[in-house]
Design an enzyme around this catalytic site. Sequence first.
Site, PDB file in Angstrom:
ATOM      1  N   TYR A   1      17.410  29.546   6.354  1.00 39.40           N
ATOM      2  CA  TYR A   1      16.313  30.293   6.956  1.00 39.40           C
ATOM      3  C   TYR A   1      16.481  30.425   8.467  1.00 39.40           C
ATOM      4  CZ  TYR A   1      13.228  30.259   2.849  1.00 39.40           C
ATOM      5  OH  TYR A   1      12.665  30.472   1.630  1.00 39.40           O
TER       6      TYR A   1
ATOM      7  N   LYS B   1       0.845  -1.202   0.000  1.00 37.27           N
ATOM      8  CA  LYS B   1       0.000   0.000   0.000  1.00 37.27           C
ATOM      9  C   LYS B   1       0.877   1.248   0.000  1.00 37.27           C
ATOM     10  CE  LYS B   1      -0.121  -0.511   4.984  1.00 37.27           C
ATOM     11  NZ  LYS B   1      -0.751  -1.250   6.082  1.00 37.27           N
TER      12      LYS B   1
HETATM   13  C1  LIG Z   1       0.055  -2.145   6.679  1.00 34.95           C
HETATM   14  C2  LIG Z   1      -0.490  -3.437   7.085  1.00 34.95           C
HETATM   15  C3  LIG Z   1       0.350  -4.550   7.231  1.00 34.95           C
HETATM   16  C4  LIG Z   1       1.848  -4.459   7.184  1.00 34.95           C
HETATM   17  O1  LIG Z   1       2.294  -3.891   8.396  1.00 34.95           O
HETATM   18  P1  LIG Z   1       3.843  -3.643   8.732  1.00 34.95           P
HETATM   19  O2  LIG Z   1       3.827  -3.149  10.118  1.00 34.95           O
HETATM   20  O3  LIG Z   1       4.302  -2.604   7.754  1.00 34.95           O
HETATM   21  O4  LIG Z   1       4.556  -4.922   8.549  1.00 34.95           O
HETATM   22  C5  LIG Z   1      -0.242  -5.784   7.489  1.00 34.95           C
HETATM   23  N1  LIG Z   1      -1.589  -5.879   7.630  1.00 34.95           N
HETATM   24  C6  LIG Z   1      -2.421  -4.818   7.521  1.00 34.95           C
HETATM   25  C7  LIG Z   1      -3.878  -5.010   7.712  1.00 34.95           C
HETATM   26  C8  LIG Z   1      -1.904  -3.575   7.263  1.00 34.95           C
HETATM   27  O5  LIG Z   1      -2.723  -2.511   7.191  1.00 34.95           O
END
Ligand SMILES: *Cc1c(COP(=O)(O)O)cnc(C)c1O
Length: 341
Positions: free
Chosen positions: A241, A36
Amino acid sequence: MTTAPLRLRLDAAALVANWRLLARLSGTAACGAAVKANGYGLGARGVVQRLAAAGCRDFFVASWAEARDLADLGVTVSVLHGLRAEDLADRPPHVRPVLGTPEQVQRWREAGGGACDVMVDTGMNRLGVSPAQVAAGLLDGLAIETLMSHLVSADEEVDLNARQLHAFAALAGHSSARRLSLANSSGLALGADYHFDLTRPGIALYGGRQRAPHAGIAQVVTPEAQILQRRRVTAGETIGYNATYTAPRDMEVAILNLGYADGYLRCFSNKGRALAGDAVLPVVGRVSMDLTAICVDAAPTLAEGDWVSMAYDLPETAALSGLSQYELITGLGARFDRVWA
Ligand SMILES: *Cc1c(COP(=O)(O)O)cnc(C)c1O
């Protein structure tokens, strides 16, 4: 095409080695990949192509738009945010919703059903149906491929891990699900009880380390930026800055094509480091939107047009900056060329 003055160097061998290590740590469970947020900022397509070639078969995205971006790669994708009414119209093949509310379950049934995944909430109070709803028959008759839940504090030593484990294990046999899945990156390091049939690591694939079994996880992402200008700053002058850095002596400074608009955030002001060969080159002054200054006294030959790497080991950089390992990579912006090597 001309190349951008900033790039993410992405280590394909490290990505694949990390997945293989996580697959080994997953024991007999299959090991998937959370891709994702554009593959946590690396570029989802590049990640999926490499992990699919290595044998990964289960990919997780947040939205249907993210799933559509992967549709031509022929991999199986689960959409963690479920199924809105708007999503029914344009559903690519090999994509399953992760249904998370009774409304979504109903919508899926009315649309003709088919293989789906289901999220059960065992304590996060975020997405998912409740164990009570499952026990009451909400999922009866659905063709569920994977029934999953998500751990709240898998990166911490807390009782909640075991409580969620037991709540989830109690669901076995209460649905048609072919597979059960509970663990993310840190969850799969909690031991075999947490593996079930499928693990879903994300951050550890990309170089995140949260638990002792992650010790062999390698860095995958290195931001690199080109030097736009090299200049001499005289003792007593300030840099950037709001003049937060005053030169304690005459010094050599390089201005990098990198700033907070690229995800190299202001918390690296007077704190971050660039690397060139063996030389460590501290950030001096405030990170601005598109530019960052570094002291290059330790690198006398570095010149306009040369490239430097930013120090970006995830656990170290999280400790230095106060950002999470996740924020460090998902925030890296669109101006970087993403270069796999
Ligand atoms: C993002 C996510 C993962 C992966 O989690 P990590 O902590 O990045 O390993 C797994 N399951 C779900 C439902 C997620 O939203």
